[in-house]
Motif scaffolding. Structure first.
Motif, short mmCIF file in Angstrom:
data_model
loop_
_atom_site.label_atom_id
_atom_site.label_comp_id
_atom_site.label_asym_id
_atom_site.label_seq_id
_atom_site.Cartn_x
_atom_site.Cartn_y
_atom_site.Cartn_z
N GLN A 166 0.84 -1.19 0.00
CA GLN A 166 0.00 0.00 0.00
C GLN A 166 0.88 1.24 0.00
OE1 GLN A 166 -3.51 0.37 -0.20
NE2 GLN A 166 -2.73 2.43 -0.63
N ALA A 167 0.77 2.00 -1.08
CA ALA A 167 1.52 3.25 -1.18
C ALA A 167 0.71 4.40 -0.60
CB ALA A 167 1.86 3.53 -2.64
N SER A 168 1.40 5.32 0.04
CA SER A 168 0.74 6.49 0.61
C SER A 168 1.72 7.67 0.61
CB SER A 168 0.24 6.21 2.02
OG SER A 168 1.32 5.90 2.87
N GLY A 169 1.20 8.85 0.89
CA GLY A 169 2.06 10.02 1.03
C GLY A 169 2.02 10.99 -0.12
N GLY A 170 1.26 10.67 -1.14
CA GLY A 170 1.17 11.58 -2.27
C GLY A 170 0.40 12.85 -1.90
N GLY A 171 0.43 13.80 -2.82
CA GLY A 171 -0.28 15.04 -2.58
C GLY A 171 0.10 16.09 -3.61
N LEU A 172 -0.29 17.31 -3.30
CA LEU A 172 0.00 18.45 -4.17
C LEU A 172 1.14 19.26 -3.55
CD1 LEU A 172 -0.73 20.38 -6.52
CD2 LEU A 172 -2.39 21.45 -4.97
N VAL A 173 2.13 19.55 -4.36
CA VAL A 173 3.29 20.30 -3.87
C VAL A 173 3.76 21.24 -4.98
CG1 VAL A 173 4.93 18.53 -4.61
CG2 VAL A 173 5.53 20.07 -2.72
N GLN A 174 4.36 22.34 -4.59
CA GLN A 174 4.91 23.27 -5.58
C GLN A 174 6.25 22.77 -6.08
OE1 GLN A 174 5.00 27.15 -3.70
NE2 GLN A 174 3.00 27.67 -4.57
N ALA A 175 6.60 23.19 -7.28
CA ALA A 175 7.90 22.83 -7.84
C ALA A 175 9.00 23.26 -6.88
CB ALA A 175 8.07 23.51 -9.20
N GLY A 176 9.98 22.38 -6.72
CA GLY A 176 11.06 22.61 -5.78
C GLY A 176 10.81 22.05 -4.39
N GLY A 177 9.59 21.63 -4.15
CA GLY A 177 9.23 21.09 -2.85
C GLY A 177 9.57 19.62 -2.71
N SER A 178 9.13 19.04 -1.58
CA SER A 178 9.45 17.65 -1.25
C SER A 178 8.20 16.89 -0.81
CB SER A 178 10.48 17.60 -0.11
OG SER A 178 11.68 18.23 -0.48
N LEU A 179 8.25 15.60 -1.02
CA LEU A 179 7.24 14.68 -0.50
C LEU A 179 7.95 13.40 -0.10
CD1 LEU A 179 4.23 14.90 -3.00
CD2 LEU A 179 4.21 15.60 -0.61
N ARG A 180 7.34 12.70 0.83
CA ARG A 180 7.88 11.40 1.25
C ARG A 180 6.78 10.36 1.09
NH1 ARG A 180 12.25 9.69 4.19
NH2 ARG A 180 12.02 7.80 5.46
N LEU A 181 7.02 9.41 0.21
CA LEU A 181 6.08 8.33 -0.01
C LEU A 181 6.47 7.12 0.84
CD1 LEU A 181 5.72 8.40 -3.91
CD2 LEU A 181 4.54 9.78 -2.19
N SER A 182 5.47 6.37 1.25
CA SER A 182 5.69 5.13 1.99
C SER A 182 4.99 3.98 1.30
CB SER A 182 5.16 5.27 3.42
OG SER A 182 5.91 6.21 4.16
N CYS A 183 5.60 2.82 1.36
CA CYS A 183 5.00 1.60 0.84
C CYS A 183 4.97 0.61 2.00
CB CYS A 183 5.82 1.05 -0.32
SG CYS A 183 5.22 -0.54 -0.94
N ALA A 184 3.79 0.42 2.54
CA ALA A 184 3.62 -0.54 3.64
C ALA A 184 3.35 -1.92 3.06
CB ALA A 184 2.47 -0.10 4.53
N THR A 185 4.09 -2.91 3.53
CA THR A 185 3.95 -4.26 2.98
C THR A 185 3.55 -5.24 4.07
OG1 THR A 185 6.22 -5.03 3.37
CG2 THR A 185 5.83 -3.71 1.39
N SER A 186 2.93 -6.34 3.68
CA SER A 186 2.56 -7.40 4.60
C SER A 186 2.34 -8.69 3.82
CB SER A 186 1.30 -7.03 5.38
OG SER A 186 0.21 -6.86 4.50
#
Length: 116
Positions: free
Chosen positions: A5-25
């Motif tokens: 399950q991937a999560s952490g996406g969103g809207l960000v301005q150019a030059g910004g940062s995001l951190r995505l997570s992939c939870a596994t089981s």
């Protein structure tokens, strides 16, 4: 049951940062590689990074090298993708999947939108 399950996406301005997570089981985390992929509308799916927990090898696609960093948290069976210096062309649906080079299980995507 194998799940990612991937999560952490969103809207960000150019030059910004995001951190995505992939939870596994549902499988032994350290026995498999996990890859991150993305697909933008009208474009082919692109593998952008993958990591092998058992040999610590890491790969990056040329389009994200130097900006994105992949890492694992074996205690949480999670793979993270730190995305810095984001560009509008990074906008896409991001997926994580198990295996390398043959990916057999895929998670639902998380949408990343980078505004200019």
């Amino acid at each position: 049951e194998v799940q990612l399950q991937a999560s952490g996406g969103g809207l960000v301005q150019a030059g910004g940062s995001l951190r995505l997570s992939c939870a596994t089981s549902g499988f032994t985390f350290d026995d498999y590689a996990i890859g991150w992929f993305r697909q933008a509308p009208g474009k082919e799916r692109e593998r952008i990074s993958c990591i092998n927990s058992y040999d610590r090898s890491i790969k990056y696609g040329d389009s994200v090298k130097g900006r994105f960093t992949i890492s694992t948290d074996s205690r949480k069976n999670t793979v993270c993708l730190q995305m810095n210096s984001l560009k509008p062309e990074d906008s896409a649906l991001y997926y994580c999947a198990r295996g390398d080079p043959m990916y057999d299980y895929w998670g639902q995507g998380t949408l990343v939108t980078v505004s200019s």
